[in-house]
Structures are given as C-alpha cells and as structure tokens.
Scaffold this active site. Structure first.
Site, mmCIF file in Angstrom:
data_model
loop_
_atom_site.group_PDB
_atom_site.id
_atom_site.type_symbol
_atom_site.label_atom_id
_atom_site.label_comp_id
_atom_site.label_asym_id
_atom_site.label_seq_id
_atom_site.Cartn_x
_atom_site.Cartn_y
_atom_site.Cartn_z
ATOM 1 N N ARG A 167 1.202 -1.062 0.002
ATOM 2 C CA ARG A 167 -0.290 -0.415 -0.034
ATOM 3 C C ARG A 167 1.025 1.689 -0.227
ATOM 4 O O ARG A 167 0.862 2.470 1.180
ATOM 5 C CB ARG A 167 -0.921 0.003 0.602
ATOM 6 C CG ARG A 167 -2.036 -1.178 1.167
ATOM 7 C CD ARG A 167 -3.188 -0.798 0.265
ATOM 8 N NE ARG A 167 -4.318 -1.730 0.506
ATOM 9 C CZ ARG A 167 -4.269 -2.871 0.204
ATOM 10 N NH1 ARG A 167 -3.286 -3.213 -0.391
ATOM 11 N NH2 ARG A 167 -5.245 -3.474 0.205
ATOM 12 N N SER A 240 -10.991 -0.688 3.187
ATOM 13 C CA SER A 240 -9.719 -1.013 4.200
ATOM 14 C C SER A 240 -9.332 0.687 4.890
ATOM 15 O O SER A 240 -8.431 1.130 4.387
ATOM 16 C CB SER A 240 -8.463 -1.941 4.254
ATOM 17 O OG SER A 240 -8.944 -2.869 3.565
ATOM 18 N N GLU A 336 -4.934 4.111 6.308
ATOM 19 C CA GLU A 336 -4.756 3.210 5.008
ATOM 20 C C GLU A 336 -5.187 4.916 4.425
ATOM 21 O O GLU A 336 -4.219 5.101 3.178
ATOM 22 C CB GLU A 336 -5.488 2.058 4.733
ATOM 23 C CG GLU A 336 -4.186 1.976 3.180
ATOM 24 C CD GLU A 336 -5.411 1.119 2.554
ATOM 25 O OE1 GLU A 336 -5.008 2.002 1.095
ATOM 26 O OE2 GLU A 336 -6.652 0.944 2.455
#
Ligand code: EPU
Length: 340
Positions: A167, A240, A336
């Site tokens: 990520r 997420s 995130e």
C-alpha cells in the site's frame, strides 16, 4: 477553460467515497494535458495549494480544501502491443479501475482479474499499489507517465522508479508532487490463474469450478467483495481504513502465545503481517459506532459513514479504535487513506 470543468467553491461530497462534506476553493476536472498546461501557466500557480484526486475512494476530507483540487478525468484505453510473453495495455489515469479490468478481460487480455471491483481510478491504483486476493498492482505494472506539478516536466516511471511497497509508493511518499496521466500494464503470457488466496479458492470450489478462467476469478472476487465490503454508493466508506500492521517475528510469537488463533502472514523480510480486521474485532469494535461513523459489521477494517458524518467524526472513531488495539495488543494501526 470550459466553465463546466473549472468550478469555484465546488462541493466535494460527491467526489469522495466517504461522502464527507467539504468544498474546494476551485475544482478543475482535468480532461486533457493541454488543460493542465494552461492551468500551470496561470499567475500564482507556484503558490497555489493543490490536491490531486481520482475517484476519491482513499480520501478523508477533514474540512474545506484551499487552493485548487484537480480531479483527474483523463480518458482512453488501448492495447500497445503483444509479444510471445505479454500483452502491454495502457489506460488514461481517469478511467474507472474496475471498468478497465473488465474491459481487458472481455478483450482476452487476462491478468488483472484478482483486482476486480476495487473502487477508484487507474491513475490512483499505483499510488497506493492496490492489492487484493493474492495480487498486487506492482506485479502487473509496466510503466506510468506523470507530470511534475512543480516544474511541468513529464517523466516516465518504470517499476524500479516507483518504490512499490505494501500500500505504498514514491507517489504516496511525495504526496502532491506528481500527477499521473497514464498507466501501462504488462499482462504475462501464458496467463496463469492466481487462486492462492483462501477465499478465492473456496468460492471457486463452492461453484464447482476446477480450472477457472480469468472471468471466473473476476466473478468470484466480485462476489466475495460484495459479501464483505459495503458499496460506497450505498454506505460511504474508503475501503480498508487501516493497513495491516507488519511486526517483527518476536512480537508476533509473543502475541501468538496469548492468542493462538491470530491470523498472521510471513513476509519476505522475515517479519509477519497481522490482520488489522481481526485485531479490531477482538478489541470489540466490529459493528459498533461512535457518533455517525461505524465499524462495519461484516469487515471490521472498514469504517462507514452512517449518515451526516464529517472528517472529525471519522478521525474520532479511528483514534478510539487504534488506541484500544494499541492498549490490548501493543500494535500500532496506521490509517490507509490520505487525510486532507
Ligand atoms: N478478520 C477478522 N475480522 C474482521 C475482518 C477480518 O477476524 O472483521 C480476519 C479474517 O478472518 C482473516 C484475516 O482477518 O483471517 C484477513 O481478512 P481478509 O481476508 O478479509 O482481508 P484483510 O486483511 O482484512 C486485505 C486488504 C483488502 C483486500 C483483502 C483481500 C488491507 C488493508 N486490506 O484485507 O483491501 O481486499 O485483504 O486481499 O490490506 C482495501 O485496501 O481497501 C481493501 C479492501
């Protein structure tokens, strides 16, 4: 510039998947590179704060955004060529990621099927190196074109230039510097199914499919995602909300001694990735809400806007969840999405 593409005091609610209320002092819907050049040639450009957005699916807007928000809507998709060992496909940064994936499958160029139904745009995909169900974008990435918003210079980035991690990429680390205009993908031939992720293997077995096609895998991933993840069009969210934390082997072993069923995934560097969703569920947050933001009942890693939430509400529950997980497991959760 076309007035419909250059708006003052524009509402951003429809342009962030969380549905958070905020305004941009100016919103430019970018349809061409000529439009970008004209914007950058304006007086005061160097001093103007700017924010580049794609589908707005990885964004937490804390409040109004000063300066210029550039919403990338650069279109186009094509096959650049094929060799014995790969198809090379390109898409404009503003194309819908999922529509692009399905289009490649329909054309007979498989390879992106595990990444079906991820919200957002093609241009945003390399920025956070999207990944799901056993595949990361980095594994199919060939190159991208980006404009340096400070100098106007155009640069091609190959795989090694992007600094991809879980990520993560240079574009996320140097936030605001590069505007991605187009992305190229290398889809290896012969195609090989990626079915190592347990949920995918189970869904295919459940449907009685032994040798799945790429479309079968795409359909399985879509069904899994629909079952676990809320549709942003129905319930605002940013996917997420936390990254899965990576801890050293000793920390993981200590946690396993106390929690033998804890999911953990060994990493190439010897560390272990933990499941943030599991940690959050164990901390008692799954299905709970704090004000207008909830921790989703079917996947604790997702925070949802139950109606009327603002950025501060999202931050409040995120901090409360992270504090509880830290207290219980001594593991730090990192959000995130990008906070603005
Ligand atoms: N789990 C729980 N409770 C929960 C959620 C998960 O116990 O509420 C456990 C599951 O039982 C499983 C483990 O945690 O043992 C992992 O769960 P899952 O397979 O659902 O995946 P994840 O780690 O929660 C990650 C990605 C998702 C991606 C899936 C599938 C991150 C931050 N998230 O979730 O990505 O779709 O794997 O590959 O890495 C996104 O980034 O927006 C996203 C949805």
């Amino acid at each position: 510039m076309d007035a419909a593409l250059d708006l003052r005091a524009a509402a951003l609610t429809a342009f962030n998947s969380f549905g958070l209320p905020a305004h941009a002092a100016r919103l430019v819907r970018l349809r061409s590179l000529a439009q970008l050049r004209a914007l950058m040639a304006e007086d005061g450009w160097a001093r103007t704060p700017r924010l580049v957005i794609g589908g707005g699916s990885n964004l937490v807007l804390r409040g109004d955004v000063p300066g210029t928000v550039i919403k990338v809507e650069l279109a186009g998709r094509r096959l650049l060529g094929s060799t014995a060992d790969a198809w090379l496909v390109e898409a404009g940064a503003g194309e819908s990621w999922h529509d692009f994936v399905r289009w490649t499958l329909e054309q007979g160029w498989p390879g992106l099927e595990n990444l079906s139904l991820i919200p957002g745009t093609v241009g945003a995909a390399p920025i956070q190196n999207i990944g799901a169900y056993g595949l990361e974008l980095a594994e199919r990435f060939a190159a991208l074109d980006a404009v340096d918003l400070a100098t106007g210079g155009v640069r091609e980035f190959g795989p090694a230039d992007c600094g991809f991690g879980y990520r993560d990429s240079v574009f996320k680390r140097e936030a605001g510097r590069w505007l991605v205009t187009a992305v190229r993908f290398r889809l290896p031939r012969p195609w090989q199914a990626v079915t190592r992720y347990a949920d995918v293997a189970q869904a295919l077995a459940g449907a009685g499919i032994e040798t799945p096609s790429a479309l079968d895998i795409s359909d399985a991933v879509i069904a899994i995602r629909r079952g676990k993840l809320p549709d942003p069009a129905q319930l605002g969210n940013a996917g997420s909300f936390f990254k899965n934390p990576v801890v050293d082997r000793e920390r993981c072993a200590a946690l396993l001694a106390a929690h033998p069923t804890m999911p953990h995934y060994p990493q190439a560097d010897g560390r272990e990735k933990l499941a943030a969703g599991w940690l959050i569920e164990q901390a008692g947050w799954k299905g709970r809400a704090l004000g207008p933001v909830g921790c989703y009942a079917r996947q604790a890693l997702v925070l949802v806007n139950l109606g009327g939430a603002c950025g501060a509400d999202v931050e409040r529950i995120a901090q409360a969840i992270a504090a509880d997980v830290e207290q219980r497991f001594a593991v730090q959760l990192e959000p995130e999405p990008v906070f603005v």
